[in-house]
Design a protein around this motif. Structure first.
Motif, PDB file in Angstrom:
ATOM      1  N   ASP A   1       0.852  -1.179   0.000  1.00 57.89           N
ATOM      2  CA  ASP A   1       0.000   0.000   0.000  1.00 57.89           C
ATOM      3  C   ASP A   1       0.896   1.241   0.000  1.00 57.89           C
ATOM      4  N   ALA A   2       0.869   2.003  -1.097  1.00 57.94           N
ATOM      5  CA  ALA A   2       1.685   3.213  -1.190  1.00 57.94           C
ATOM      6  C   ALA A   2       1.120   4.361  -0.368  1.00 57.94           C
ATOM      7  N   GLU A   3      -0.081   4.184   0.172  1.00 62.49           N
ATOM      8  CA  GLU A   3      -0.687   5.139   1.098  1.00 62.49           C
ATOM      9  C   GLU A   3      -0.822   6.538   0.504  1.00 62.49           C
ATOM     10  N   GLY A   4      -1.097   6.595  -0.795  1.00 59.49           N
ATOM     11  CA  GLY A   4      -1.299   7.881  -1.440  1.00 59.49           C
ATOM     12  C   GLY A   4      -0.027   8.633  -1.788  1.00 59.49           C
ATOM     13  N   ASN A   5       1.128   7.998  -1.601  1.00 56.99           N
ATOM     14  CA  ASN A   5       2.404   8.625  -1.949  1.00 56.99           C
ATOM     15  C   ASN A   5       2.702   8.427  -3.434  1.00 56.99           C
ATOM     16  N   TYR A   6       3.806   8.997  -3.877  1.00 58.79           N
ATOM     17  CA  TYR A   6       4.187   8.921  -5.282  1.00 58.79           C
ATOM     18  C   TYR A   6       4.991   7.644  -5.561  1.00 58.79           C
ATOM     19  N   LEU A   7       4.700   7.026  -6.697  1.00 59.11           N
ATOM     20  CA  LEU A   7       5.472   5.887  -7.192  1.00 59.11           C
ATOM     21  C   LEU A   7       6.126   6.345  -8.488  1.00 59.11           C
ATOM     22  N   SER A   8       7.443   6.320  -8.516  1.00 58.93           N
ATOM     23  CA  SER A   8       8.151   6.838  -9.686  1.00 58.93           C
ATOM     24  C   SER A   8       9.239   5.866 -10.100  1.00 58.93           C
ATOM     25  N   PRO A   9       9.786   6.035 -11.324  1.00 54.13           N
ATOM     26  CA  PRO A   9      10.963   5.251 -11.677  1.00 54.13           C
ATOM     27  C   PRO A   9      12.114   5.603 -10.742  1.00 54.13           C
ATOM     28  N   GLY A  10      12.964   4.647 -10.457  1.00 54.08           N
ATOM     29  CA  GLY A  10      14.148   4.939  -9.661  1.00 54.08           C
ATOM     30  C   GLY A  10      15.044   5.922 -10.391  1.00 54.08           C
TER      31      GLY A  10
ATOM     32  N   ALA B   1      11.389  -3.396 -13.098  1.00 51.03           N
ATOM     33  CA  ALA B   1      10.701  -2.801 -11.946  1.00 51.03           C
ATOM     34  C   ALA B   1      11.742  -2.173 -11.026  1.00 51.03           C
ATOM     35  N   ASP B   2      12.353  -1.076 -11.509  1.00 53.63           N
ATOM     36  CA  ASP B   2      13.258  -0.242 -10.703  1.00 53.63           C
ATOM     37  C   ASP B   2      12.443   0.985 -10.308  1.00 53.63           C
ATOM     38  N   LEU B   3      11.942   0.986  -9.089  1.00 47.10           N
ATOM     39  CA  LEU B   3      10.933   1.953  -8.671  1.00 47.10           C
ATOM     40  C   LEU B   3      11.263   2.528  -7.303  1.00 47.10           C
ATOM     41  N   ILE B   4      10.691   3.693  -7.021  1.00 51.27           N
ATOM     42  CA  ILE B   4      10.798   4.270  -5.685  1.00 51.27           C
ATOM     43  C   ILE B   4       9.446   4.835  -5.273  1.00 51.27           C
ATOM     44  N   VAL B   5       9.211   4.858  -3.976  1.00 50.89           N
ATOM     45  CA  VAL B   5       8.029   5.496  -3.399  1.00 50.89           C
ATOM     46  C   VAL B   5       8.526   6.658  -2.551  1.00 50.89           C
ATOM     47  N   PHE B   6       7.971   7.852  -2.795  1.00 51.52           N
ATOM     48  CA  PHE B   6       8.367   9.004  -1.989  1.00 51.52           C
ATOM     49  C   PHE B   6       7.150   9.869  -1.658  1.00 51.52           C
ATOM     50  N   ASP B   7       7.301  10.701  -0.616  1.00 48.49           N
ATOM     51  CA  ASP B   7       6.198  11.564  -0.184  1.00 48.49           C
ATOM     52  C   ASP B   7       6.257  12.910  -0.920  1.00 48.49           C
ATOM     53  N   ARG B   8       5.426  13.839  -0.533  1.00 47.22           N
ATOM     54  CA  ARG B   8       5.310  15.115  -1.247  1.00 47.22           C
ATOM     55  C   ARG B   8       6.579  15.945  -1.164  1.00 47.22           C
ATOM     56  N   ASP B   9       7.426  15.681  -0.159  1.00 46.73           N
ATOM     57  CA  ASP B   9       8.703  16.380  -0.021  1.00 46.73           C
ATOM     58  C   ASP B   9       9.861  15.576  -0.609  1.00 46.73           C
ATOM     59  N   ILE B  10       9.527  14.548  -1.341  1.00 47.09           N
ATOM     60  CA  ILE B  10      10.484  13.650  -2.005  1.00 47.09           C
ATOM     61  C   ILE B  10      11.434  13.013  -0.994  1.00 47.09           C
TER      62      ILE B  10
ATOM     63  N   ARG C   1      18.502   7.445 -21.299  1.00 42.34           N
ATOM     64  CA  ARG C   1      18.730   7.636 -22.732  1.00 42.34           C
ATOM     65  C   ARG C   1      20.190   7.956 -23.024  1.00 42.34           C
ATOM     66  N   VAL C   2      20.809   8.756 -22.156  1.00 38.35           N
ATOM     67  CA  VAL C   2      22.202   9.144 -22.369  1.00 38.35           C
ATOM     68  C   VAL C   2      23.110   7.919 -22.449  1.00 38.35           C
ATOM     69  N   ILE C   3      22.830   6.914 -21.627  1.00 40.62           N
ATOM     70  CA  ILE C   3      23.698   5.729 -21.614  1.00 40.62           C
ATOM     71  C   ILE C   3      23.077   4.533 -22.329  1.00 40.62           C
ATOM     72  N   GLY C   4      21.965   4.759 -23.030  1.00 41.11           N
ATOM     73  CA  GLY C   4      21.412   3.724 -23.895  1.00 41.11           C
ATOM     74  C   GLY C   4      20.690   2.589 -23.210  1.00 41.11           C
ATOM     75  N   VAL C   5      20.104   2.841 -22.021  1.00 40.33           N
ATOM     76  CA  VAL C   5      19.370   1.774 -21.329  1.00 40.33           C
ATOM     77  C   VAL C   5      17.882   2.106 -21.224  1.00 40.33           C
ATOM     78  N   GLU C   6      17.394   3.029 -22.055  1.00 38.29           N
ATOM     79  CA  GLU C   6      16.009   3.487 -21.933  1.00 38.29           C
ATOM     80  C   GLU C   6      14.983   2.431 -22.303  1.00 38.29           C
ATOM     81  N   ARG C   7      15.386   1.365 -22.986  1.00 33.25           N
ATOM     82  CA  ARG C   7      14.425   0.305 -23.317  1.00 33.25           C
ATOM     83  C   ARG C   7      14.046  -0.530 -22.104  1.00 33.25           C
ATOM     84  N   THR C   8      14.901  -0.531 -21.096  1.00 34.82           N
ATOM     85  CA  THR C   8      14.642  -1.353 -19.914  1.00 34.82           C
ATOM     86  C   THR C   8      14.499  -0.553 -18.627  1.00 34.82           C
ATOM     87  N   LYS C   9      15.007   0.684 -18.611  1.00 36.25           N
ATOM     88  CA  LYS C   9      15.024   1.459 -17.375  1.00 36.25           C
ATOM     89  C   LYS C   9      14.621   2.908 -17.637  1.00 36.25           C
ATOM     90  N   GLY C  10      14.338   3.638 -16.553  1.00 39.33           N
ATOM     91  CA  GLY C  10      14.162   5.072 -16.658  1.00 39.33           C
ATOM     92  C   GLY C  10      12.739   5.582 -16.655  1.00 39.33           C
TER      93      GLY C  10
END
Length: 389
Positions: A47-56, A365-374, A348-357
């Motif tokens: 449960d992300a509890e309403g926080n942000y889920l973003s790419p790592g 699934a390289d992900l992070i969960v952070f709050d409104r203050d990051i 994109r700079v290092i050519g891994v955008e097909r799998t990451k980013g």
């Protein structure tokens, strides 16, 4: 292993999907849903509890942290730095070298190559080392910054071949001054090898910079820092970088290296796709003010600013989560665009955008969960979950 992350505000490259969910299976993103994904049974529900889920975040330019530096060339140091990275939202990074004597650079390249090939012996979930950023020794002495002058030299193709071999083909970026002797040949060689070339520590004129870009330079190392000043009669490399769509520009968004107005100018000129947030962090990052080292030189950290004894800036103590926060709160960039600058753009700079980013179906699934203050609450690396609270 099938994981559901629910009740999240998902940061995609194009928008923030509010009150949404995401499914991970075997380390990959397999579904993104508005509301709750109905994908059957799950091995784990988060449960992300309403926080942000973003790419790592992906930090392509960093020298060290938490008392260590990549030039130490030990697996123990690499593990400690990778562990610090993940606590600050970085799920992937490049190990950045510095201008030093040949034997020190070779030792670092060998050790990093072996670490990437063999994998860490530490079972703890931490950030992934994706390769090497060779910063130097091919620079202009006039703009050396904190690069030790006695080891600066011109590029040599034979040496570059050796460096690539020693690294086990893990060099992703080479930074050099495009105007120095041998630079054109080096750019041509590196481009053929598929290695990203960045312009750095340079006194290149506008024309010299544009020629380098014509030949294959696609990145600018820490824009504004370590380069010829902009002038209305000689725009130099800064003018070339800001007006050429073929190059991306690194920014150290710590409020020390750059004035907010300079960052706003870069964002307006380059757009959301042309800025790459980097930390350029050195070993004092994550520690208190005091005396440290970079490239064999004493560095004094006061109020978070890292400087040589003569006052020259010597890397930073920035982390990428704070860089994203600063882009939002100092520069006024939207959260989704600031995240892109720290994830998809460096990928994109290092050519891994097909799998990451970015959060897209089929990607790692390289992900992070952070709050409104990051503030980073959780990190996920290839589907493996680590609590960062």
């Amino acid at each position: 292993m099938k994981i559901l992350i629910k009740n999240a505000n998902i940061v995609t490259p194009y928008e923030i999907k509010r009150s949404s969910s995401l499914v991970i299976e075997d380390g990959k993103i397999i579904n993104i849903c508005k509301g709750l994904c109905e994908d059957g049974s799950f091995d784990d529900i988060i449960d992300a509890e309403g926080n942000y889920l973003s790419p790592g975040f992906i930090d392509i330019h960093n020298h060290g942290n938490f008392g260590h530096d990549f030039m130490e060339a030990t697996f123990e140091a690499f593990d400690i730095m990778a562990d610090f990275h993940i606590k600050n939202g970085v799920t992937s990074f490049l190990a950045t070298t510095i201008t030093q004597k040949d034997s020190a650079i070779r030792r670092a390249l060998i050790s990093v190559g072996e670490y990437i090939e063999s994998g860490s012996k530490d079972s703890k979930i931490k950030a992934q080392m994706l390769g090497i950023y060779l910063e130097g020794p091919y620079f202009a002495v006039e703009k050396k910054g904190a690069q030790p002058e006695e080891y600066i030299k011109t590029p040599d193709i034979g040496e570059l071949k050796e460096f690539i071999d020693l690294s086990k083909n893990n060099i992703k970026i080479v930074a050099l001054a495009p105007e120095i002797d041998g630079a054109k040949e080096a750019v041509r060689f590196l481009r053929e090898k598929g290695i990203t070339i960045s312009a750095a520590h340079t006194v290149a004129t506008y024309e010299e910079a544009k020629l380098g870009m014509d030949m294959g330079i696609t990145l600018i190392t820490h824009l504004y820092n370590g380069m010829r000043d902009f002038s209305h009669r000689e725009p130099g490399i800064i003018g070339a970088a800001l007006t050429d769509e073929r190059v991306a520009c690194e920014l150290i968004c710590d409020g020390i290296h750059l004035h907010v107005g300079a960052m706003e100018l870069a964002v307006r000129m380059k757009g959301k796709d042309g800025i790459v947030l980097v930390s350029d962090a050195m070993m004092a990052t994550g520690l208190e003010d005091g005396k440290y080292e970079l490239g064999g030189q004493d560095v004094y950290v006061r109020d978070g600013a890292a400087r040589l004894e003569d006052g020259t800036l010597a890397g930073s103590t920035l982390t990428l989560d704070r860089a994203v926060y600063n882009m939002v709160h100092l520069v006024g960039v939207s959260l989704e665009d600031a995240v892109r600058m720290a994830s998809l753009n460096p990928a994109r700079v290092i050519g891994v955008e097909r799998t990451k980013g970015s959060i897209e179906i089929g990607k790692d699934a390289d992900l992070i969960v952070f709050d409104r203050d990051i503030n980073i609450l959780m990190a996920i690396v290839k589907g493996k979950v680590r609590n960062c609270r």
